[in-house]
Design a protein around this motif. Structure first.
Motif, short mmCIF file in Angstrom:
data_model
loop_
_atom_site.label_atom_id
_atom_site.label_comp_id
_atom_site.label_asym_id
_atom_site.label_seq_id
_atom_site.Cartn_x
_atom_site.Cartn_y
_atom_site.Cartn_z
N CYS A 82 32.17 40.18 50.19
CA CYS A 82 33.37 40.41 51.02
C CYS A 82 34.39 41.31 50.32
CB CYS A 82 34.01 39.08 51.38
SG CYS A 82 34.67 38.20 49.95
N PHE A 83 34.05 41.80 49.10
CA PHE A 83 34.91 42.71 48.32
C PHE A 83 36.26 42.09 47.92
CE2 PHE A 83 32.31 45.37 51.24
CZ PHE A 83 31.37 45.73 50.29
N GLN A 84 36.36 40.77 47.94
CA GLN A 84 37.58 40.08 47.51
C GLN A 84 37.70 40.16 45.98
OE1 GLN A 84 40.08 38.21 49.16
NE2 GLN A 84 40.93 38.04 47.13
N ARG A 85 38.96 40.40 45.49
CA ARG A 85 39.19 40.40 44.04
C ARG A 85 39.55 38.97 43.62
NH1 ARG A 85 40.34 45.64 42.33
NH2 ARG A 85 41.87 45.05 40.74
N ASN A 86 38.82 38.42 42.62
CA ASN A 86 39.05 37.04 42.18
C ASN A 86 39.40 37.03 40.70
OD1 ASN A 86 37.88 35.30 44.56
ND2 ASN A 86 36.40 36.95 44.21
N HIS A 87 40.34 36.18 40.29
CA HIS A 87 40.68 36.04 38.88
C HIS A 87 39.73 35.04 38.22
CE1 HIS A 87 44.37 38.38 38.70
NE2 HIS A 87 44.54 37.99 39.96
N PHE A 88 39.33 35.33 36.97
CA PHE A 88 38.53 34.37 36.21
C PHE A 88 39.42 33.20 35.77
CE2 PHE A 88 35.68 38.03 35.47
CZ PHE A 88 34.46 37.40 35.74
N PRO A 89 38.91 31.96 35.77
CA PRO A 89 39.71 30.83 35.27
C PRO A 89 39.81 30.89 33.74
CG PRO A 89 37.51 30.09 35.87
CD PRO A 89 37.59 31.54 36.27
N PRO A 90 40.68 30.06 33.11
CA PRO A 90 40.88 30.12 31.65
C PRO A 90 39.59 29.94 30.84
CG PRO A 90 42.51 28.67 32.67
CD PRO A 90 41.59 29.09 33.75
N GLY A 91 38.62 29.20 31.36
CA GLY A 91 37.35 28.97 30.63
C GLY A 91 36.60 30.26 30.34
N TYR A 92 36.91 31.33 31.10
CA TYR A 92 36.20 32.61 30.94
C TYR A 92 37.04 33.61 30.13
CZ TYR A 92 32.68 31.22 34.44
OH TYR A 92 31.66 30.60 35.11
N ALA A 93 38.08 33.12 29.41
CA ALA A 93 39.03 34.02 28.73
C ALA A 93 38.35 34.94 27.72
CB ALA A 93 40.11 33.19 28.05
N THR A 94 37.25 34.49 27.11
CA THR A 94 36.65 35.28 26.01
C THR A 94 35.59 36.27 26.49
OG1 THR A 94 35.01 33.55 25.68
CG2 THR A 94 37.03 33.39 24.37
#
Length: 756
Positions: A82-94
């Motif tokens: 759907c081409f939506q932009r999603n933010h990664f949660p804190p667990g994916y910070a690295t």
């Protein structure tokens, strides 16, 4: 074919069109629908199982996958659906280019999530098996059934819960928790019992009063653990009681007049089993395993009256709509299937009788709950005994039974889902992905799979909705196209898992045609249409489809049949259609409605390789002169000094040519100087045993000689290139007594019609 096999080995998917038609018009002219045959929990050699939950798109709920576009600096991912932009949660910070989570590795297009946190909060439920046994069978059959069931009980995992119901004129629910003497609750076979009446009459509320409101559902809602454990006990605790009940089990004692059938209340017994499991263990992986030895004559699911003067319905009766019990029984089993799907329980059927038992009526309940089905002539037959052992066997050839599945689809916006043909039930999840055209279980993008195993396959049918677009727009439009299949299921370890398969396909065409997958889809589609459309002519529909396909993709000069040729990608497809026209899925003559329902249920749940063997059996030839080699499925393959091995999925035939048979009868294979002959005789038997060992249901093994009565199992499947009304066969060969056209004549007609 090899590249399609590689794709299947990676993701468990085969698609007839691996490069998709670009528009709705083009898709319509392609004849074979845009579809996929997917095996949701196929064991894949290097599939990662990650110990955390999936990351979902906030708009379309699809899951992060290797085709997502990732911005490592801003920690954002773009959903390819759907081409939506999603933010990664804190667990994916690295995360970075060199430090990817498993779900973004390009080779992991299929991945499993086993979320430790959610699994820890809900302890795994033990599997539940409710055995439902028919006692209206002769003493000899009763003995076979008792022996098979006691062997099966020995193979059950110790912690699994077991219950027992026997039925004949009445339904007997056995109280296994009462060890001193055998104690049963008896219900009338002609009377429908509601869930509340059942619990009341089985004294479920003696110690703990019945709740005044709400649904009664297991220990959490209204039932005491003691009350449940009177009827469903761990296998390790009730083995002795169960075996002693089985030892005492006898043929139904009610007298049967000579001009009548036995009073058998199959539907009432299944209804009681479903209600009992629904009250005690809703939502857990429970199976009702029904062992039936004849037609149901009592209760709402009766398929025939008790008078022997009334024959059991045939295909002719169903076509003329003169089978008076059929619709009532199907309606009853549709209701039962809804109840079982709601509870998350599975109905398995083991039908062992020379007569029909009502499988055609039961089909809806078995298929919607993902049940196993086995059809044999007797409870003493190896097809039944070996298949039942396979259900509980662990090791290399185990079925890998799983339960409580939910299957969901996501796909790019230019495509919609028409439905699924296969063992599942619609969850009525409407949405923009659903097509207006419904095929099979449609009008939804989520399905319930109460029971599934590592071989269960689904046929997914899609519709291209992209209209014709101006050339300028094409250049800018992306021609990549994505599907995502989600399967949430209870693994046989008891833990819940989510398997995610994400695929990318392109818009273009003939280079990606998979003939075997196309044959599998067309076989399912023609079977579905034969069951649901009145006045449907399957031969005409298949022929028209094939002619259109050849006209669209063949190379020819107009009106010149001799100039016709097909791209090698399509060259074997006409052969598949020729054998499909002659197969038991289309030719119902000489098969009962039960047999046809059985063949179609198995076709609908098997993968592409097995579907193709059902449509066009494989034939291997063994002789002194050459190593074992594949032979054409043609009467010309028969020779006096050859042994043939035919695998038609349901039967495996070892066929000895006349000379081989004479030598065998003379005992040459026992003489030390004829060791080569002994080895030649043994080779096809070893190969046949290997096939039998890894297949479910276990196929029937037929060993026969040329000109013997059992040779019909081979002759019926061969292309009749030599029949009684053409030239004499090759010396030592054979002819087929048929008026069917041969493949050569079929191809001549096809070429003539395709070039018009």
């Amino acid at each position: 074919m090899a590249e399609f096999m590689d794709l299947e080995a990676q993701d468990g998917v085969r698609m007839p069109w691996n490069v998709l038609p670009g528009t709705k018009q083009e898709a319509t002219s392609c004849v074979v629908p845009v579809s996929a045959i997917y095996t949701p929990i196929k064991p894949l050699p290097n599939i990662p199982v990650v110990p955390y939950g999936p990351l979902r798109c906030r708009t379309c709920r699809s899951i992060l996958n290797p085709f997502s576009i990732v911005d490592f600096v801003a920690k954002i991912w773009i959903c390819p659906f759907c081409f939506q932009r999603n933010h990664f949660p804190p667990g994916y910070a690295t995360i970075s280019d060199d430090n990817l989570p498993a779900e973004l590795f390009p080779q992991y297009t299929t991945i499993e999530y086993e979320d430790q946190a959610s699994n820890a909060s809900s302890p795994p439920q033990p599997p539940v098996f409710m055995f439902v046994l028919d006692t209206c069978i002769i003493e000899e059959e009763v003995a076979f059934l008792k022996s098979a069931i006691s062997q099966a009980i020995d193979l059950l995992p110790d912690h699994s819960l077991v219950g027992l119901i026997t039925f004949g004129t009445f339904v007997h629910v056995h109280e296994l928790g009462f060890g001193q003497i055998s104690k049963t609750y008896v219900f009338r076979g002609s009377k429908d019992v509601s869930k509340d009446q059942l619990l009341e009459s089985m004294n479920f509320f003696l110690k703990k009063p019945k709740p005044s409101a709400g649904v009664i559902a297991g220990v959490r809602d209204g039932l005491s653990a003691d009350a449940i454990s009177r009827f469903l006990l761990p296998a390790s605790e009730c083995e002795f009681v169960l075996n002693s009940v089985l030892e005492e089990l006898q043929k139904d004692p009610w007298p049967v007049p000579a001009d009548q059938r036995a009073t058998r209340c199959t539907s009432t017994a299944l209804s009681i089993a479903a209600s009992l499991l629904g009250a005690c263990f809703p939502g857990s992986g429970a199976r009702i395993m029904a062992f039936v030895g004849g037609p149901s004559t009592e209760g709402p699911g009766a398929i025939v009256s008790k008078n022997l003067s009334e024959p059991i319905r045939s295909h002719k009766d169903l076509d003329k709509d003169s089978a008076q019990h059929f619709h009532k029984a199907v309606k009853f089993y549709e209701g039962l299937s809804k109840q079982l799907v709601h509870q998350g329980h599975v109905l398995d059927l083991f039908a062992c009788a020379l007569d029909q038992v009502g499988m055609a009526e039961l089909k809806v309940a078995i298929e919607k709950t993902g049940g196993l089905v086995v059809l044999a002539e007797s409870f003493g037959h190896s097809v039944f005994k070996d298949s039942l052992k396979r259900v509980f066997q662990s090791g290399d050839h185990d079925l890998g039974l799983a339960s409580n599945g939910i299957f969901e689809i996501n796909c790019s916006k230019d495509i919609k889902v028409q439905g699924i043909i296969g063992p599942c039930a619609s969850l009525e999840k409407k949405g923009p992905l659903c097509s207006d055209t419904v095929v099979g279980q449609g009008g939804t993008s989520a399905w319930k799979m109460c029971g599934l195993d590592k071989a269960t396959s689904l046929c997914l049918l899609f519709e291209i909705v992209k209209k014709e677009i101006p050339e300028a727009a094409v250049a800018t439009a992306s021609n990549q196209f994505y599907f995502q299949f989600l399967t949430y299921y209870q693994h046989n370890s008891g833990k819940m898992r989510l398997r995610v398969t994400t695929l990318s396909r392109r818009w273009d065409l003939i280079a990606g045609f998979d003939q075997e997958a196309a044959a599998g889809v067309m076989a399912r589609l023609v079977s579905f249409k034969m069951e649901t459309e009145a006045e449907f002519d399957p031969i005409r529909w298949l022929d028209k489809s094939l002619i259109h396909l050849c006209t669209r993709f063949g190379d020819y000069q107009k009106d010149s049949p001799s100039s016709f040729s097909l791209n090698q990608r399509l060259s074997i497809f006409p052969q598949f259609v020729f054998h499909l026209r002659r197969s038991q899925f289309v030719q119902v003559f000489n098969n009962s409605p039960d047999e046809t329902a059985y063949y179609r249920m198995i076709l609908n749940r098997e993968n592409v390789a097995n579907s193709v063997v059902m449509i066009q059996p494989s034939l291997i030839s063994y002789s002194f002169h050459t190593a074992p080699e594949p032979a054409f499925l043609d009467v010309a393959a028969i020779a006096a000094d050859r042994i043939l091995l035919l695998d038609s999925y349901f039967t495996v035939v070892v066929f000895h040519g006349s000379t081989i048979a004479q030598w065998r009868k003379a005992g040459y294979h026992t003489m030390p100087e004829h060791l080569a002959f002994a080895l030649l005789l043994q080779a096809p038997r070893d190969d046949a045993d290997a096939i039998v060992k890894e297949r479910f249901p276990v196929p029937r093994l037929v060993v026969c000689d040329q000109h013997g009565s059992q040779a019909r199992f081979l002759l019926a499947r061969l292309n009749p290139s030599a029949t009684y009304n053409n030239d004499a066969p090759l010396p030592g060969g054979d002819i087929i007594f048929t008026d069917d056209v041969s493949f050569e004549v079929f191809m001549d007609h096809l070429k003539r019609l395709a070039v018009q």
